[in-house]
Motif scaffolding. Sequence first.
Motif, mmCIF file in Angstrom:
data_model
loop_
_atom_site.group_PDB
_atom_site.id
_atom_site.type_symbol
_atom_site.label_atom_id
_atom_site.label_comp_id
_atom_site.label_asym_id
_atom_site.label_seq_id
_atom_site.Cartn_x
_atom_site.Cartn_y
_atom_site.Cartn_z
ATOM 1 N N THR A 134 0.827 -1.206 0.000
ATOM 2 C CA THR A 134 0.000 0.000 0.000
ATOM 3 C C THR A 134 0.859 1.253 0.000
ATOM 4 N N ARG A 242 -2.730 -8.148 -5.400
ATOM 5 C CA ARG A 242 -3.888 -8.775 -6.049
ATOM 6 C C ARG A 242 -5.069 -8.852 -5.087
ATOM 7 N N ARG A 245 -6.552 -5.328 -4.610
ATOM 8 C CA ARG A 245 -7.326 -4.862 -5.766
ATOM 9 C C ARG A 245 -8.824 -5.072 -5.550
ATOM 10 N N GLY A 246 -9.176 -6.006 -4.687
ATOM 11 C CA GLY A 246 -10.587 -6.272 -4.433
ATOM 12 C C GLY A 246 -11.113 -5.669 -3.148
ATOM 13 N N PRO A 248 -11.802 -2.178 -0.649
ATOM 14 C CA PRO A 248 -11.801 -0.718 -0.535
ATOM 15 C C PRO A 248 -10.843 -0.314 0.575
ATOM 16 N N THR A 250 -8.287 0.494 -1.444
ATOM 17 C CA THR A 250 -7.136 0.291 -2.322
ATOM 18 C C THR A 250 -7.532 -0.120 -3.737
ATOM 19 N N HIS A 251 -8.718 -0.712 -3.909
ATOM 20 C CA HIS A 251 -9.090 -1.116 -5.267
ATOM 21 C C HIS A 251 -9.230 0.101 -6.175
ATOM 22 N N GLU A 252 -9.632 1.250 -5.597
ATOM 23 C CA GLU A 252 -9.735 2.469 -6.398
ATOM 24 C C GLU A 252 -8.352 2.961 -6.817
ATOM 25 N N LEU A 254 -5.705 1.012 -7.276
ATOM 26 C CA LEU A 254 -5.120 0.056 -8.219
ATOM 27 C C LEU A 254 -5.804 0.062 -9.575
ATOM 28 N N GLU A 255 -6.969 0.698 -9.666
ATOM 29 C CA GLU A 255 -7.660 0.758 -10.960
ATOM 30 C C GLU A 255 -6.820 1.461 -12.015
ATOM 31 N N GLU A 262 1.676 -3.055 -11.734
ATOM 32 C CA GLU A 262 1.498 -3.685 -10.429
ATOM 33 C C GLU A 262 2.709 -4.549 -10.081
#
Length: 349
Positions: A134, A242, A245-246, A248, A250-252, A254-255, A262
């Motif tokens: 992160t 990975r 990525r799924g 919140p 952090t998924h925003e 990694l988009e 990555e």
Amino acid sequence: PVSPAALLPHHISSLIPILQSLEADGTPDIPSLVRSLGGCGTPVCHTLLGDPPPIPTPIPEPWALLVHLLHPNTTAAERGVLLAPDGSTVALAPLFAGIEVGLKRAAGWPGPIDQPYAALDALYAVTITEALGTSFLVARLNGTAALGPDGCWDDVDNPQNFTLLGPPSLVPNAVANGAMDGVLLGTRLAEDPIPLSTLFRRYYGVDNGMTSGWPHSSRRRRDFGALTAVGKLEEEVAAMLRVLRGLPPTHELLEEFGEEEEADIARRAAREFMEVYVECPAIIPRCMWGARPYRGTPRPLSPPLGSIYIHHTFVPSAPCRSFTACARDMRSMQRFHQDTRGWDDIGYR
């Protein structure tokens, strides 16, 4: 009246009697108790380690003392850290999270089985790779530092307040130290579970640990490097990204990154962490040993330097065995050099 917790030095030696008291009371799972009281509380920690026990009301005294050490000042950037006898500062959350994984493995825990968590090594996930991945992700987006900084205590004899020496990353030095200790001690406990008070006394004690065959905190960098290859750390950071990525929020973040970017983040995170915290020695800043200011105007060095001398001390001749004693010796030498010799500062050269 002043509570006992308010007078407690933020030192590893203050933690050991608390652990002894909890063990004597039959507290079954001290590391998960630490999570209840303010330890690792991230979604990854919660998913991998499960729900921590509820906090009773009123809080028993040993628990209250532990709460004080975990977060004495909720407004501080760095909290839940203790000064170790070797002069390093250690974050308790990753340390106890690693210990919890080690004890679970000793009891036969197979680790996470559900995807995508099954790809994670739980020991690294709860100690370092979530914070490390992160931090490098945020640094990539914002151009901020991903590692460090170090900091200083207000008083090495009675440490109460720890101040960072710069803007904080998600992996300041204290978190890195706590994470490495969590990995090392978790690995050890998985093979040989012992009471935590004994564990802390051996690992952080003044003795160098060689007589008992135990590692010592002053050698954490060497021991972590021997246990963890840079490729292993890179794989674990990549697996964590990975997972993140799924999740919140952090998924925003990694988009914006594809698979190649990555992978590059994981590679840089692992390599820079190992370079800073394994390949390089720990440097004790002047503020940690209580140095006086330089007298006069220091002249900055102009690299490249033709030569560098590393000089050992002559007096005191007896080696110091704890950071407190070493800091006291440094201050004594500086006073002698400034007040008696008339030099601008301690004579390093």
